[in-house]
Write a protein that holds these residues in place. Structure first.
Motif, short mmCIF file in Angstrom:
data_model
loop_
_atom_site.label_atom_id
_atom_site.label_comp_id
_atom_site.label_asym_id
_atom_site.label_seq_id
_atom_site.Cartn_x
_atom_site.Cartn_y
_atom_site.Cartn_z
N GLY A 164 1.49 -8.66 -0.26
CA GLY A 164 2.16 -7.80 -1.23
C GLY A 164 1.77 -6.37 -1.00
O GLY A 164 0.69 -6.08 -0.45
N SER A 165 2.63 -5.45 -1.41
CA SER A 165 2.30 -4.03 -1.26
C SER A 165 2.63 -3.28 -2.55
O SER A 165 3.45 -3.71 -3.35
CB SER A 165 3.05 -3.42 -0.08
OG SER A 165 4.43 -3.46 -0.30
N SER A 166 1.97 -2.14 -2.70
CA SER A 166 2.17 -1.28 -3.86
C SER A 166 1.73 0.13 -3.50
O SER A 166 0.81 0.32 -2.71
CB SER A 166 1.33 -1.78 -5.04
OG SER A 166 1.27 -0.81 -6.07
N SER A 167 2.37 1.10 -4.08
CA SER A 167 1.94 2.48 -3.87
C SER A 167 0.81 2.86 -4.82
O SER A 167 0.23 3.94 -4.69
CB SER A 167 3.13 3.43 -4.06
OG SER A 167 3.66 3.29 -5.36
N ASP A 168 0.45 1.96 -5.76
CA ASP A 168 -0.55 2.28 -6.79
C ASP A 168 -1.92 1.63 -6.60
O ASP A 168 -2.94 2.28 -6.76
CB ASP A 168 -0.01 1.90 -8.17
CG ASP A 168 1.22 2.70 -8.53
OD1 ASP A 168 1.25 3.92 -8.26
OD2 ASP A 168 2.16 2.10 -9.09
N SER A 169 -1.96 0.31 -6.30
CA SER A 169 -3.26 -0.37 -6.25
C SER A 169 -3.16 -1.72 -5.55
O SER A 169 -2.07 -2.27 -5.38
CB SER A 169 -3.81 -0.60 -7.67
OG SER A 169 -3.02 -1.56 -8.35
N ASP A 221 -1.86 -4.30 -8.11
CA ASP A 221 -0.40 -4.31 -8.20
C ASP A 221 0.24 -4.96 -6.97
O ASP A 221 1.26 -5.63 -7.08
CB ASP A 221 0.15 -2.89 -8.38
CG ASP A 221 -0.01 -2.36 -9.79
OD1 ASP A 221 -0.33 -3.15 -10.71
OD2 ASP A 221 0.17 -1.14 -9.99
N ALA A 222 -0.37 -4.78 -5.82
CA ALA A 222 0.14 -5.41 -4.60
C ALA A 222 0.07 -6.93 -4.73
O ALA A 222 1.03 -7.63 -4.39
CB ALA A 222 -0.65 -4.93 -3.38
N ARG A 268 -0.05 -8.63 -7.56
CA ARG A 268 0.90 -8.98 -8.62
C ARG A 268 2.32 -9.03 -8.06
O ARG A 268 3.10 -9.94 -8.38
CB ARG A 268 0.80 -7.96 -9.76
CG ARG A 268 1.55 -8.34 -11.00
CD ARG A 268 1.30 -7.38 -12.15
NE ARG A 268 -0.08 -7.49 -12.62
CZ ARG A 268 -1.03 -6.56 -12.45
NH1 ARG A 268 -0.75 -5.42 -11.82
NH2 ARG A 268 -2.23 -6.75 -12.92
N ASN A 269 2.68 -8.07 -7.24
CA ASN A 269 4.02 -8.05 -6.64
C ASN A 269 4.26 -9.27 -5.76
O ASN A 269 5.35 -9.85 -5.77
CB ASN A 269 4.23 -6.76 -5.84
CG ASN A 269 4.31 -5.54 -6.73
OD1 ASN A 269 4.58 -5.63 -7.92
ND2 ASN A 269 4.06 -4.37 -6.15
N ALA A 281 0.32 3.20 0.91
CA ALA A 281 0.54 1.86 0.35
C ALA A 281 -0.76 1.07 0.38
O ALA A 281 -1.54 1.16 1.33
CB ALA A 281 1.62 1.12 1.13
N ARG A 301 -2.12 -2.82 0.39
CA ARG A 301 -1.61 -4.14 0.73
C ARG A 301 -2.67 -5.19 0.45
O ARG A 301 -3.85 -4.99 0.73
CB ARG A 301 -1.21 -4.20 2.21
CG ARG A 301 -0.14 -3.22 2.56
CD ARG A 301 0.40 -3.33 3.94
NE ARG A 301 -0.62 -3.64 4.93
CZ ARG A 301 -0.36 -3.99 6.18
NH1 ARG A 301 0.89 -4.06 6.60
NH2 ARG A 301 -1.34 -4.24 7.03
#
Length: 71
Positions: free
Chosen positions: A14-19, A22-23, A25-26, A57, A59
């Protein structure tokens, strides 16, 4: 004879620009659209993508188990 449970494991990133949280969770959210009865997600690795010296990002790689009907 007692019934045995069977679990399958898939590897996800998973990836996220925030944390990293969050990655993860995504990844779980997206997996829940395909797999039923999700059980446990084990964080295997965390890393970041860097561009021009900035993190762009976060990951998180997960091993995600889900209950499967016995084959």
């Amino acid at each position: 004879m007692s019934e045995a449970s069977v679990y399958r494991v898939v590897e996800l990133i998973g990836s996220s620009s925030d944390s990293w949280e969050d990655a993860a969770r995504n990844a779980v959210r997206e997996a829940s659209r395909t797999y039923q009865d999700l059980r446990v997600a084990e964080v295997v690795m965390m890393d970041v993508l860097i561009e021009d010296g900035d993190i762009i990002a976060f990951r998180t790689k997960l091993n995600l188990s889900y209950k499967s009907a016995a084959d």
